[in-house]
Design an enzyme around this catalytic site. Structure first.
Site, mmCIF file in Angstrom:
data_model
loop_
_atom_site.group_PDB
_atom_site.id
_atom_site.type_symbol
_atom_site.label_atom_id
_atom_site.label_comp_id
_atom_site.label_asym_id
_atom_site.label_seq_id
_atom_site.Cartn_x
_atom_site.Cartn_y
_atom_site.Cartn_z
ATOM 1 N N THR A 63 0.828 -1.215 0.000
ATOM 2 C CA THR A 63 0.000 0.000 0.000
ATOM 3 C C THR A 63 0.860 1.263 0.000
ATOM 4 O O THR A 63 1.862 1.351 0.710
ATOM 5 C CB THR A 63 -0.927 0.005 1.227
ATOM 6 N N GLU A 99 -6.633 -5.112 3.615
ATOM 7 C CA GLU A 99 -6.661 -6.356 2.825
ATOM 8 C C GLU A 99 -7.838 -6.352 1.847
ATOM 9 O O GLU A 99 -8.484 -7.372 1.613
ATOM 10 C CB GLU A 99 -6.746 -7.585 3.742
#
Length: 393
Positions: free
Chosen positions: A131, A372
């Site tokens: 990320t 997630e």
């Protein structure tokens, strides 16, 4: 413990042992102090080696000295750890599913030999750098680059990875970066995975502060500025987004099980409290409104449990697909998010304190709902599977 359909009657002796070992660990080593850790915003780093000694890190991998237990046993482990706290399960999940699994699956023999024993024992901690500040739900647009050195024997990594579990305590980071598209590298423009020791020059790991959720988890940011890594740092057996996305499928499997543990913990707390708390001349458990809440909580927890058990069956026989995991992650985390709030409600004012877990679980689930793959993204994954149309493109 809630097991309304008696699913645990079919557990093997090994699965019972793993479940009971994790449950005892949580009861003895997590529950007594987790409220304090949460309030202080501290991850209990002192438990990492103990978790390693108990084979809590990727025990489902059958590589080297790793136990190679079944997928249901692994799921039960994640369930019990998250019943303690999402931060504990997240640490083990990242270590096992997002760092050890890709090394075992895509790494070289030298990489497996170098890292898997230390990660399994807890002597080393790993993190997963995917990320970025500007690229959350769309990781394929990552800006982190890997520029091949002119001598051709390594890469320079530059970029920023954020909201990285374990980053502040990690010894190695699996960083996903795009090979400079203008280079002569055979993988120019592709995403590759790099195993980067966190003490390398140019890499800094800072801790994320100000969190109102996952406060007993070590979360941070990785900043890379021309961090030199050798060619041997690259995972050799995977290229493109298949690498990080396949890792996420492994981790989301554990989340689907973990959410069951959080929901069950909230149910057990609410049921016990309702039986002990007296108002209007008797326990509040005798009132219809409270029984209705417990009935719904038990039903929702049981449906989530069934989804998790089915995932394990599919995974064991090699039929598990990412869309299956998306459905379970989406549903089970929704259940935990909603029912933890109901449990808190049943505890009244006591429910907002660190003396009881529902409020902590509720706050944690706001993070689990987002990381997630957000709930929205998993909804669109299912939508594409059901219609054949990708709504996010």
């Amino acid at each position: 413990m809630l097991d309304f359909l008696d699913l645990e009657a079919d557990l093997t002796d090994e699965e019972r042992l793993i479940r009971d070992t994790a449950r005892e660990f949580v009861d003895d080593r997590v529950r007594p102090d987790v409220g304090d850790w949460y309030e202080a915003g501290e991850f209990p780093e002192h438990l990492v080696e103990e978790m390693g000694d108990l084979d809590f890190f990727a025990p489902n991998l059958d590589v080297g000295e790793l136990p190679g237990v079944g997928e249901r046993a692994y799921g039960l482990l994640m369930q019990e750890l998250e019943a303690g706290d999402s931060g504990i399960r997240s640490m083990a999940s990242v270590q096992g599913a997002l760092v050890m699994w890709p090394i075992a699956q895509y790494g070289s023999a030298a990489q497996r030999e170098r890292w898997l024993p230390d990660l399994a024992s807890g002597d080393a901690v790993g993190c997963f750098g995917l990320t970025e500040p500007e690229h959350g739900s769309n990781p394929s647009a990552m800006a982190t680059t890997a520029t091949p050195e002119e001598a051709g024997d390594g890469y320079l990594l530059s970029g920023t990875k954020t909201w990285i579990t374990n980053a502040p305590i990690a010894d190695v980071a699996l960083v996903w970066a795009r090979i400079d598209a203008d280079s002569d590298d055979q993988h120019a423009g592709d995403v590759r995975g790099f195993l980067v020791e966190t003490d390398r020059a140019g890499l800094t790991a800072s801790e994320q502060t100000g969190k109102l959720s996952m406060r007993a988890s070590a979360t941070g940011e990785l900043s890379l500025s021309d961090v030199r890594v050798p060619e041997s740092a690259v995972l050799p057996e995977v290229s493109g987004m298949k690498g990080p996305l396949s890792c996420l499928t492994q981790a989301r499997y554990g989340i689907a099980w973990g959410a069951v543990g959080a929901t069950r913990d909230c149910f057990e707390t609410a049921r016990e409290y309702a039986g002990d708390r007296e108002q209007f001349g008797g326990p509040i458990a005798r009132f219809q409104l409270q029984q209705s809440k417990l009935a719904e909580m038990a039903t929702q927890c049981t449906t989530a449990q069934q989804l998790a058990y089915r995932l394990a069956e599919l995974k064991e026989r090699g039929d598990l697909r990412p869309q299956h995991v998306s459905m379970a992650k989406r549903h089970n985390v929704r259940v935990a998010r909603e029912q933890s709030r109901i449990a808190r409600e049943m505890l009244g004012a006591n429910g907002i304190t660190t003396d009881y877990p529902p409020m902590r679980h509720a706050a944690n689930m706001e993070t689990v709902y987002t990381y997630e793959g957000t709930d929205d993204i998993h909804t669109l994954i299912l939508g594409e599977e059901l219609t054949g149309i990708a709504a996010y493109e």
